[in-house]
Scaffold this motif. Structure first.
Motif, mmCIF file in Angstrom:
data_model
loop_
_atom_site.group_PDB
_atom_site.id
_atom_site.type_symbol
_atom_site.label_atom_id
_atom_site.label_comp_id
_atom_site.label_asym_id
_atom_site.label_seq_id
_atom_site.Cartn_x
_atom_site.Cartn_y
_atom_site.Cartn_z
ATOM 1 N N ALA A 159 0.836 -1.196 0.000
ATOM 2 C CA ALA A 159 0.000 0.000 0.000
ATOM 3 C C ALA A 159 0.870 1.246 0.000
ATOM 4 C CB ALA A 159 -0.908 0.009 1.230
ATOM 5 N N ALA A 160 0.322 2.306 -0.566
ATOM 6 C CA ALA A 160 0.903 3.637 -0.469
ATOM 7 C C ALA A 160 -0.225 4.542 0.002
ATOM 8 C CB ALA A 160 1.456 4.091 -1.810
ATOM 9 N N VAL A 161 0.013 5.235 1.106
ATOM 10 C CA VAL A 161 -1.028 6.023 1.754
ATOM 11 C C VAL A 161 -0.464 7.386 2.138
ATOM 12 C CG1 VAL A 161 -2.683 6.074 3.656
ATOM 13 C CG2 VAL A 161 -1.930 3.882 2.740
ATOM 14 N N VAL A 162 -1.222 8.436 1.863
ATOM 15 C CA VAL A 162 -0.866 9.781 2.295
ATOM 16 C C VAL A 162 -1.460 9.978 3.684
ATOM 17 C CG1 VAL A 162 -1.107 12.247 1.823
ATOM 18 C CG2 VAL A 162 -0.898 10.633 -0.081
ATOM 19 N N VAL A 163 -0.621 10.320 4.658
ATOM 20 C CA VAL A 163 -1.106 10.596 6.014
ATOM 21 C C VAL A 163 -0.422 11.856 6.544
ATOM 22 C CG1 VAL A 163 -1.649 8.205 6.617
ATOM 23 C CG2 VAL A 163 0.630 9.074 7.077
ATOM 24 N N PRO A 164 -1.090 12.585 7.443
ATOM 25 C CA PRO A 164 -0.458 13.746 8.065
ATOM 26 C C PRO A 164 0.534 13.310 9.139
ATOM 27 C CG PRO A 164 -2.674 13.472 8.906
ATOM 28 C CD PRO A 164 -2.489 12.424 7.835
ATOM 29 N N ASP A 165 1.379 14.241 9.584
ATOM 30 C CA ASP A 165 2.416 13.943 10.565
ATOM 31 C C ASP A 165 1.899 13.309 11.844
ATOM 32 O OD1 ASP A 165 4.289 14.962 8.872
ATOM 33 O OD2 ASP A 165 4.505 16.885 9.914
ATOM 34 N N ASN A 166 0.716 13.729 12.326
ATOM 35 C CA ASN A 166 0.254 13.232 13.619
ATOM 36 C C ASN A 166 0.114 11.719 13.652
ATOM 37 O OD1 ASN A 166 -2.148 13.349 11.954
ATOM 38 N ND2 ASN A 166 -3.365 13.192 13.823
ATOM 39 N N VAL A 167 -0.111 11.082 12.512
ATOM 40 C CA VAL A 167 -0.234 9.625 12.478
ATOM 41 C C VAL A 167 1.105 8.975 12.828
ATOM 42 C CG1 VAL A 167 -0.678 7.656 10.944
ATOM 43 C CG2 VAL A 167 -2.160 9.654 10.870
ATOM 44 N N LEU A 168 2.195 9.635 12.491
ATOM 45 C CA LEU A 168 3.511 9.073 12.744
ATOM 46 C C LEU A 168 3.972 9.256 14.186
ATOM 47 C CD1 LEU A 168 5.265 10.393 9.517
ATOM 48 C CD2 LEU A 168 4.297 8.133 9.907
ATOM 49 N N PHE A 169 3.424 10.245 14.899
ATOM 50 C CA PHE A 169 3.970 10.594 16.213
ATOM 51 C C PHE A 169 2.963 10.585 17.350
ATOM 52 C CE2 PHE A 169 6.419 12.883 12.936
ATOM 53 C CZ PHE A 169 7.599 12.178 13.063
ATOM 54 N N GLU A 170 1.692 10.366 17.067
ATOM 55 C CA GLU A 170 0.663 10.434 18.091
ATOM 56 C C GLU A 170 0.820 9.304 19.108
ATOM 57 O OE1 GLU A 170 -4.063 10.023 17.837
ATOM 58 O OE2 GLU A 170 -3.253 11.769 16.780
ATOM 59 N N GLY A 171 0.488 9.604 20.365
ATOM 60 C CA GLY A 171 0.520 8.595 21.421
ATOM 61 C C GLY A 171 -0.798 7.854 21.486
ATOM 62 N N GLY A 172 -1.000 7.074 22.528
ATOM 63 C CA GLY A 172 -2.250 6.348 22.728
ATOM 64 C C GLY A 172 -2.525 5.365 21.612
#
Length: 188
Positions: A159-172
């Motif tokens: 897969a190739a998916v565009v995601v914003p930064d928060n997906v890479l660094f968010e907790g929980g």
């Protein structure tokens, strides 16, 4: 086009855009396979029919955008199924076994629905998807799309998916999903 080239869809593979918008990713994937197969002339008739009728599918939530997706598919000679619905709902669990997923899911921190309160006023209510196939529950749309994409891919899928930064660094929930992806996928 860059994402499609990197994922490199091949003839005979099932491709999906779970938040297909106007179907741009699937049109790019279709074009990629057509160019690699001399407009499908290098393929058997059965395989060419599969490419036109089954290989490229999607799902879209917004009615007007869904209509545009159907029109774009028709203009590009693609007859694959484009569902009108909420990919993240339990109905999305029926989507399975794709070789390729290409998508740019909608950005937005929370999923919500409009509800009418006791006074007859409309309010926004946070929507938390609780699907059996998700690792964790979250109202974050991007995190839910990442979980959905992982569940619809074949074990050898990509897969190739565009995601914003928060997906890479968010907790929980984000951390749970990130750790699971790092342990179960070849993540780049």
């Amino acid at each position: 086009d860059v994402m499609t080239k990197l994922v490199d869809p091949q003839p005979g593979e099932r491709c999906n855009a779970p938040a297909c918008g106007t179907f741009g990713f699937m049109i790019a994937a279709h074009r990629h396979v057509k160019e690699a197969t001399d407009d499908f002339f290098d393929l058997s008739q059965d395989m060419a029919d599969f490419e036109r009728n089954e290989a490229f599918t999607g799902c879209e939530l917004v009615h007007d955008t869904h209509r545009l997706a159907l029109m774009n598919a028709m203009l590009h000679d693609i007859e694959g199924q484009i569902l009108l619905g909420d990919t993240l709902s339990p109905a999305g669990q029926s989507m399975r076994n794709f070789d390729v997923v290409l998508t740019n899911p909608p950005f937005g921190k929370k999923s919500s629905i409009s509800v009418t309160n006791e006074d007859g006023e409309e309010e926004e209510e946070e929507l938390v998807y609780n699907r059996q196939d998700f690792w964790t529950t979250s109202s974050n749309k991007q995190l839910n799309f990442i979980q959905h994409i992982n569940t619809i891919l074949k074990a050898t899928g990509r897969a190739a998916v565009v995601v914003p930064d928060n997906v890479l660094f968010e907790g929980g929930a984000g951390e749970i999903i990130r750790q699971k992806l790092l342990h179960t996928c070849d993540l780049h």
